[in-house]
Design a protein around this motif. Structure first.
Motif, PDB file in Angstrom:
ATOM      1  N   UNK A  21       0.727  -0.778   0.012  1.00  0.00           N
ATOM      2  CA  UNK A  21      -0.340   0.463  -0.478  1.00  0.00           C
ATOM      3  C   UNK A  21       0.807   1.181  -0.231  1.00  0.00           C
ATOM      4  N   UNK A  22       2.644   1.338   0.379  1.00  0.00           N
ATOM      5  CA  UNK A  22       2.762   2.189   0.008  1.00  0.00           C
ATOM      6  C   UNK A  22       4.123   2.672  -1.418  1.00  0.00           C
ATOM      7  N   UNK A  23       4.319   1.849  -1.915  1.00  0.00           N
ATOM      8  CA  UNK A  23       5.071   1.880  -3.385  1.00  0.00           C
ATOM      9  C   UNK A  23       4.638   0.937  -3.480  1.00  0.00           C
ATOM     10  N   UNK A  24       3.445  -0.261  -4.001  1.00  0.00           N
ATOM     11  CA  UNK A  24       2.942  -1.556  -4.650  1.00  0.00           C
ATOM     12  C   UNK A  24       4.036  -1.715  -5.661  1.00  0.00           C
ATOM     13  N   UNK A  25       4.775  -2.332  -5.228  1.00  0.00           N
ATOM     14  CA  UNK A  25       5.551  -2.762  -6.366  1.00  0.00           C
ATOM     15  C   UNK A  25       5.353  -4.177  -7.107  1.00  0.00           C
TER      16      UNK A  25
END
Lengths: 297, 297
Positions: free
Chosen positions: A236-240
Motif C-alpha cells: 500500500x506504500x509503493x505497490x511493487x
C-alpha cells in the motif's frame, strides 16, 4: 570491462569478478577477521584486487556491507556485525589503495539489486526485496534502479511499527512493536525459548511445528501475521510488481510461504489481491556478492 | 506547447491550461453533476478543450480523478465520490472526442506530483505526499518521476495497518486498524461523536481542543500518534527526502504539525531524526489541478 563486487560480512570477506552480464568469473574468499580492524580488511581486498587488475580491465568496485552506514559518504558507521568499526571511511581507504572508483551500499540493498536484476524479480518493473533472518531488512528497486533513499535508509523495514501496543516487545535499537522484534528469526527463537523452553533458536520452533506441535505452530502463525502486515504495508506504500523474500528463515519456506501469501492477501485492497506476487529469493547466499558487483553500474 | 489539466472532483470539474513551466494560464470550472453520468462530463470537458484548441497548441491532457481507477488502462473503476461511474473508460472516451493523448491518475498522485514539482517538495530528490482529509491518501515522487506502482496503487497508505488489535476500528472498505480508519478527518469526527457527542465532525474536535478541552486533545493525540506511526513506516520503507502533508485536516496545522513532527521522530532510527523533514503542503486546493497539468510530461 569488468567490475569487482565485495561482500563484506562479519565472518567472511568475499570478492567476485563480474563480467558485464553480472556473471561471476572468479570468486575469492577470506576470513574477515573484523577484530583486526578495517586496515587489515582493506589490505586483504587490495591484494586480491591488485592481482585481478593485472589480468582484467576493471571499471569499478562495489561493496555490500552490514549497516548502519552512510552510502553517500562511503562511511561505515557502527555495524553490530563488525565490532570496533566506528565511522570508517571505507570507500576513501580502498580508493586510495586501488585507484578505482568504489561504491558502498548496505548488504540488504545490494541483495535487493541482485534479486531484482538477475534473481526472482528479474523482468519486473519494480521489486521490493525482504530478508528475514537474524534481523528483518530489505531494499527497493524501481525501473532497474536501486532506490537508496535520502539518507540511504530505504528498505529499513525492520523498524516498521506493526504493533503499537505499549506492551509490545521492543528489541535492541528498535521501535516497540517493530517488525524485526516480532517476526525475525531471532524473535521466533526468543519466543520459542519463553514459551517452550527451546534453546536452539528459530530452528527449534520450525522443527517442532513440522512435527505438529500446536504451540510452536502458533508462534509461527504470529510471526507470519506480522510479516503479512509488513508486506501489505509495503504494497500500500509503493505497490511493487513483485516482492522477493529471502533470508535464513526462508530455509523453512514450506512452512511459511503459502500461509504468508494468503495472510498478506487478506490485508490488501481486494483489487490488489489477484495481482499480488510474493516469490522466494533465488540467489540466496550469493545475492550480496552479486549485488555488490552490480552496484557500480 | 501547452498542456491541459483536469481535476475531476465529486462536486466540481476544473480545467486548467498550463504553459511549459506548469503555470496556470486559464482556468475553467463547472459543476461535475456526476449523477448525469460520464458522457455528460466528457462533453463538458470537450467543449472547453475544443475552445482552447482554437487558441493554443495543446500537447496532451492529464486528468486527476478520485480512485479506485486503473491508471494504465485509463479506466475509472467505482469511486465513492462519483456514484454510478462503474468501469468507465474515461481516457478512451475523451481521446476519441478531442484527438489528443490523455493520461489518467488518481487525484492524490496528481497532487503529489504538483507538490513535489512546484510546491512544498520542490527541489527535493524524493517526496512522499500525504493527504489527511475525509480519507488518508498519498503519492510518491522519486527523482522527479511519479511512482505509480505496478497496479497504480502506490501511496494508498490509508489502508496501511497501524494497529493489529482485533478490537481496532474497521472503516468501510479498509483493513481493521488501518490508518484512514484511525486518523482521517472522518475518524476524528467519529470518535468526537462517540466520546463527546460532537456532531460537526473533526472541526468540532479541533475547536474544543483549541479551547483547552482535555478529552478533545486526547482524540487529537491519538490520531497524531497513528499518523506518526504511518509517517515513520513510510520513512523506514522508502526514506524520502521530504514528506509533504496536506488535506483538510491540515487547516488546523497549528494543532497538528509540531506534535506530529516530534512524535514521528521518536519512531525513527536515531540516525534519521535530525534529517527528518515534514512540510505542510503549499498548493492546497490547486494541487490536484496543477498535478493533472503536469501528468502528460
Amino acid at each position: 570491462m569488468y567490475t569487482i563486487g565485495i561482500d563484506l560480512g562479519g565472518t567472511n570477506l568475499r570478492i567476485g569478478l563480474f563480467n558485464e552480464q553480472g556473471e561471476i568469473i572468479e570468486e575469492h574468499s577470506r576470513p574477515t577477521e573484523a577484530e583486526k580492524g578495517p586496515e587489515y580488511a582493506v589490505n586483504n581486498m587490495t591484494e586480491v584486487i591488485d592481482k585481478l587488475k593485472t589480468q582484467y580491465e576493471i571499471k569499478a568496485v562495489g561493496i555490500g556491507s552490514p549497516g548502519p552506514l552512510n552510502a553517500f559518504e562511503g562511511v561505515i558507521i557502527e555495524p553490530p556485525n563488525l565490532p570496533g568499526w566506528v565511522n570508517i571511511p571505507l570507500v576513501n581507504m580502498l580508493e586510495e589503495k586501488i585507484g578505482l572508483p568504489v561504491k558502498l551500499e548496505n548488504d540488504a540493498n545490494a541483495a535487493a539489486l541482485a534479486e531484482a536484476t538477475l534473481g526472482a524479480g528479474k523482468g519486473a518493473s519494480s521489486v521490493f526485496f525482504v530478508t528475514v533472518s537474524t534481523g528483518v531488512g530489505g531494499g527497493y528497486v524501481n525501473n532497474g534502479q536501486l532506490v537508496s533513499g535520502a539518507q540511504g535508509n530505504c528498505g529499513e523495514i525492520g523498524n516498521m511499527i506493526v504493533n503499537p501496543d505499549p506492551n509490545a516487545y521492543q528489541g535492541p535499537g528498535l521501535n516497540k512493536g517493530a517488525l524485526e522484534g516480532l517476526a525475525s528469526g531471532t524473535a521466533i527463537g526468543r519466543i520459542g525459548q519463553e514459551r517452550l523452553g527451546i534453546t536452539n533458536g528459530a530452528q527449534g520452533v520450525f522443527q517442532l511445528a513440522e512435527q505438529g506441535d500446536k504451540a510452536a505452530q502458533e508462534i509461527l502463525d504470529e510471526a507470519i501475521n506480522y510479516l503479512a502486515i509488513g508486506l501489505a504495508n509495503i504494497v500500500h506504500t509503493v505497490n511493487p510488481e513483485v516482492i522477493v523474500i529471502g533470508g535464513g528463515v526462508m530455509k523453512s519456506k514450506d512452512l511459511i510461504l503459502e500461509p504468508l501469501i494468503e495472510k498478506t492477501k487478506q490485508y490488501l485492497y481486494p483489487s490488489l489481491r489477484e495481482s499480488f506476487i510474493l516469490k522466494p529469493a533465488l540467489l540466496d547466499q550469493k545475492a550480496g556478492l552479486i549485488g555488490a558487483g552490480l552496484l557500480p553500474k
